[in-house]
Design a protein around this motif. Structure first.
Motif, mmCIF file in Angstrom:
data_model
loop_
_atom_site.group_PDB
_atom_site.id
_atom_site.type_symbol
_atom_site.label_atom_id
_atom_site.label_comp_id
_atom_site.label_asym_id
_atom_site.label_seq_id
_atom_site.Cartn_x
_atom_site.Cartn_y
_atom_site.Cartn_z
ATOM 1 N N VAL A 160 1.020 -1.175 0.062
ATOM 2 C CA VAL A 160 0.063 0.005 0.010
ATOM 3 C C VAL A 160 0.922 1.255 -0.148
ATOM 4 O O VAL A 160 1.596 1.296 0.806
ATOM 5 N N LEU A 161 0.526 2.165 -0.981
ATOM 6 C CA LEU A 161 1.486 3.284 -1.129
ATOM 7 C C LEU A 161 0.586 4.447 -0.981
ATOM 8 O O LEU A 161 -0.361 4.522 -2.004
ATOM 9 N N ASN A 162 0.682 5.213 -0.096
ATOM 10 C CA ASN A 162 -0.376 6.221 0.315
ATOM 11 C C ASN A 162 0.004 7.633 -0.136
ATOM 12 O O ASN A 162 1.326 8.065 0.114
ATOM 13 N N PRO A 163 -0.786 8.608 -0.176
ATOM 14 C CA PRO A 163 -0.411 9.777 -0.913
ATOM 15 C C PRO A 163 -0.443 10.657 0.276
ATOM 16 O O PRO A 163 -0.530 12.400 0.068
ATOM 17 N N ASP A 164 -0.840 10.520 1.483
ATOM 18 C CA ASP A 164 -1.189 11.566 2.628
ATOM 19 C C ASP A 164 -0.789 11.328 3.834
ATOM 20 O O ASP A 164 -1.311 11.599 4.915
ATOM 21 N N GLU A 165 0.368 10.718 4.010
ATOM 22 C CA GLU A 165 0.975 10.114 5.138
ATOM 23 C C GLU A 165 1.427 11.498 6.080
ATOM 24 O O GLU A 165 1.252 11.502 7.046
ATOM 25 N N GLU A 166 1.845 12.405 5.410
ATOM 26 C CA GLU A 166 2.441 13.536 6.131
ATOM 27 C C GLU A 166 1.342 14.348 6.463
ATOM 28 O O GLU A 166 1.583 15.456 7.305
ATOM 29 N N ALA A 174 -8.618 4.363 5.997
ATOM 30 C CA ALA A 174 -9.594 3.267 6.248
ATOM 31 C C ALA A 174 -9.012 2.075 5.158
ATOM 32 O O ALA A 174 -9.152 0.944 5.670
ATOM 33 N N HIS A 175 -8.161 2.597 4.441
ATOM 34 C CA HIS A 175 -7.397 1.739 3.555
ATOM 35 C C HIS A 175 -6.330 0.755 4.166
ATOM 36 O O HIS A 175 -6.262 -0.357 3.844
ATOM 37 N N GLY A 352 2.785 3.071 11.009
ATOM 38 C CA GLY A 352 3.021 2.092 11.815
ATOM 39 C C GLY A 352 2.106 2.115 13.309
ATOM 40 O O GLY A 352 1.566 1.109 13.584
ATOM 41 N N ASN A 353 1.519 3.056 13.560
ATOM 42 C CA ASN A 353 0.625 3.348 14.655
ATOM 43 C C ASN A 353 -0.681 2.816 13.995
ATOM 44 O O ASN A 353 -1.484 2.344 14.946
ATOM 45 N N ASN A 354 -0.990 3.287 12.895
ATOM 46 C CA ASN A 354 -2.472 2.808 12.192
ATOM 47 C C ASN A 354 -2.343 1.319 12.159
ATOM 48 O O ASN A 354 -3.575 0.831 12.763
ATOM 49 N N LEU A 355 -1.388 0.573 11.692
ATOM 50 C CA LEU A 355 -1.372 -0.680 11.493
ATOM 51 C C LEU A 355 -1.479 -1.427 12.776
ATOM 52 O O LEU A 355 -2.224 -2.266 13.043
ATOM 53 N N SER A 356 -0.776 -0.979 13.838
ATOM 54 C CA SER A 356 -0.927 -1.437 15.134
ATOM 55 C C SER A 356 -2.054 -1.324 15.792
ATOM 56 O O SER A 356 -2.679 -2.260 16.711
ATOM 57 N N ALA A 357 -2.661 -0.200 15.636
ATOM 58 C CA ALA A 357 -4.067 -0.077 15.983
ATOM 59 C C ALA A 357 -5.020 -1.110 15.351
ATOM 60 O O ALA A 357 -6.314 -1.316 16.173
ATOM 61 N N ALA A 358 -4.870 -1.628 14.314
ATOM 62 C CA ALA A 358 -5.504 -2.421 13.616
ATOM 63 C C ALA A 358 -5.475 -3.818 13.995
ATOM 64 O O ALA A 358 -5.972 -4.702 13.383
ATOM 65 N N GLY A 359 -4.348 -4.027 14.956
ATOM 66 C CA GLY A 359 -3.945 -5.257 15.328
ATOM 67 C C GLY A 359 -2.895 -5.884 14.775
ATOM 68 O O GLY A 359 -3.001 -7.118 14.733
ATOM 69 N N LEU A 360 -2.300 -5.044 13.852
ATOM 70 C CA LEU A 360 -1.265 -6.103 12.781
ATOM 71 C C LEU A 360 0.162 -5.451 13.295
ATOM 72 O O LEU A 360 0.562 -4.589 13.337
ATOM 73 N N PRO A 361 0.941 -6.478 13.809
ATOM 74 C CA PRO A 361 2.333 -6.268 14.547
ATOM 75 C C PRO A 361 3.021 -5.876 13.382
ATOM 76 O O PRO A 361 3.056 -6.409 11.872
ATOM 77 N N ASN A 362 4.049 -4.783 13.497
ATOM 78 C CA ASN A 362 4.568 -4.343 12.257
ATOM 79 C C ASN A 362 5.937 -3.597 12.966
ATOM 80 O O ASN A 362 5.986 -3.334 14.101
ATOM 81 N N ILE A 363 6.957 -3.338 11.746
ATOM 82 C CA ILE A 363 8.060 -2.739 12.107
ATOM 83 C C ILE A 363 8.183 -1.626 11.186
ATOM 84 O O ILE A 363 7.716 -1.973 9.990
ATOM 85 N N ASP A 364 8.070 -0.256 11.551
ATOM 86 C CA ASP A 364 8.004 0.796 10.796
ATOM 87 C C ASP A 364 9.009 1.457 10.461
ATOM 88 O O ASP A 364 8.788 2.530 9.742
#
Ligand SMILES: [Zn+2]
Length: 414
Positions: A160-166, A174-175, A352-364
């Motif tokens: 997933v490459l997003n255009p609005d992270e900053e 949501a995506h 990484g905050n968003n993924l973690s909040a959605a229950g996905l362990p991640n290294i960011d």
């Protein structure tokens, strides 16, 4: 460990990719893709569709829903976003990895920092070279390495490459959440720290805007009829700032104030923006309660209204057991490659905050090594393009080949 070593011969071709990676990075960083530059983001998305398309997966360009943002004048404004890119392959594999990076930078078209410059044989300076365009190429090469290996197809992956992270990912949140639900672990390609360390726990963050309205009046003739919005905004700002040092891990930063006009008019409008960071999810309620109380005091004033907008878009990233197992796995991969991977907590936020909040362990922080982020001194250590590609590739190969039990990372849904 010894078994991991046997995989390293599959990483050898990466060394030969260096010149191509440096050239692609310079090319991508020279295209302005500030978060509000939709045309630039479309261009970057087209280039990346082409590059990631070479991996042979499905490539989708997704239009994001616009959101409403409060402008500096206090009026709501529709905020449009560039496209999001979604690429995936082997979606029915039993173990699936989500790889995330952003295409936008903090440098708009009006900013002075627009072009890359080779400042030394090993350093490239330029907008977004580390945050995060270098990371996009690391991600790409690691996936290429996996797809060239005998274990391609044993590991499913989604990009997933997003255009609005900053901007805090308001359009893509949501995506990201949906993608987190389709995968078992996440890798986000934000840059590592300048010393190569990775980020561990991260604070949560909320952005808020207060719009204060009063009543305009002639400062000489009818001063008594005026209700000064600037004064109310200043009192609000001070009260909000005084939340600092009241609770461990909670910081408040009033960062913007605008209001008023000619000094012979009682000002009828002011806007205050502030950011709040916190380490513990339960502190959110504490903060919101205090803000509501301050809001009530200001609103009780005659002729003054205060409307508070905003929320905690990013929850704290707390390191649970699944995250720790993942860090351990990265450290083992690093050791196999002769790297001593360390990590430390940070107050910064990312997807990484968003993924973690959605229950996905991640290294960011799987991207390049660099520094000077968000400034005209942003640079990347070019050799880290290869070093970090090797690290990511070994991680993916280890999972695909079964050297590492991927099931160990499967996080529990929140
Ligand atoms: Zn970034």
């Amino acid at each position: 460990m010894a078994e991991l070593k046997t995989l390293t011969s599959h990483l050898d071709w990466l060394e030969a990719q260096y010149d191509e990676m440096v050239a692609n990075l310079a090319y991508l960083a020279n295209i302005n893709s500030g978060s509000y530059n939709i045309v630039g983001l479309e261009r970057i998305a087209a280039e990346l569709s082409h590059l990631f398309g070479g991996l042979g997966g499905q490539v989708h360009r997704v239009a994001l829903e616009p959101t409403v943002r409060i402008g500096d004048d206090g009026e709501p404004r529709v905020c449009e976003f560039g496209p999001l890119l979604n690429v995936y392959k082997h979606p029915s594999a039993p173990l699936r990895v989500l790889l995330v990076g952003h295409m936008d930078t903090v440098f708009g078209t009006e900013h002075a920092f627009q072009r890359v410059e080779r400042v030394s044989p090993t350093q490239l300076k330029g907008p977004g070279v580390a945050d995060l365009k270098g990371g996009l190429l690391v991600m790409l090469k690691a996936l290429e390495c996996l797809e060239r290996s005998p274990w391609a197809g044993r590991l499913g992956w989604e990009v997933v490459l997003n255009p609005d992270e900053e901007l805090g990912s308001p359009g893509s949140a949501a995506h990201l959440r949906a993608a987190a639900g389709r995968n078992h672990l996440g890798l986000v390609y934000e840059p590592a720290m300048a010393n190569g360390a990775l980020a561990a726990a991260r604070k949560g963050s909320g952005n808020f805007t207060a719009v204060v309205r009063g009543r305009a009046a002639h400062a000489g003739r009818e001063h008594h009829l005026g209700r000064n919005a600037l004064r109310a905004a200043a009192d609000f700002l001070i009260a909000v700032d005084e939340l600092n040092a009241r609770r461990s891990g909670v910081t408040v930063n009033p960062g913007f104030i605008r209001g008023g006009g000619p000094v012979n008019v009682v000002p009828d409008r002011a806007v205050v923006r502030f950011n709040i960071r916190l380490s513990d999810p339960v502190d959110e309620a504490w903060v919101l309660e205090r803000l509501a109380a301050i809001n009530q005091v200001i609103n009780a004033r005659d002729g003054i209204t205060l409307a508070l907008h905003g929320d905690f878009g990013r929850k704290p990233k707390v390191l649970d057991a699944a995250h720790r197992r993942l860090f351990d796995w990265v450290r083992r991969c690093g050791r196999t490659l002769g790297l001593n991977i360390t990590w430390r907590d940070t107050g910064g936020c990312c997807d990484g905050n968003n993924l973690s909040a959605a229950g996905l362990p991640n290294i960011d922080t799987m991207g390049v090594i660099g520094g000077g982020l968000h400034s005209v001194d942003e640079y990347v250590e070019l050799p880290s393009l290869i070093e970090r590609s090797r690290l990511s590739a070994l991680l993916l190969l280890g999972l695909a080949s079964g050297r590492c039990d991927g099931a160990a990372f499967k996080g529990e849904a929140p």
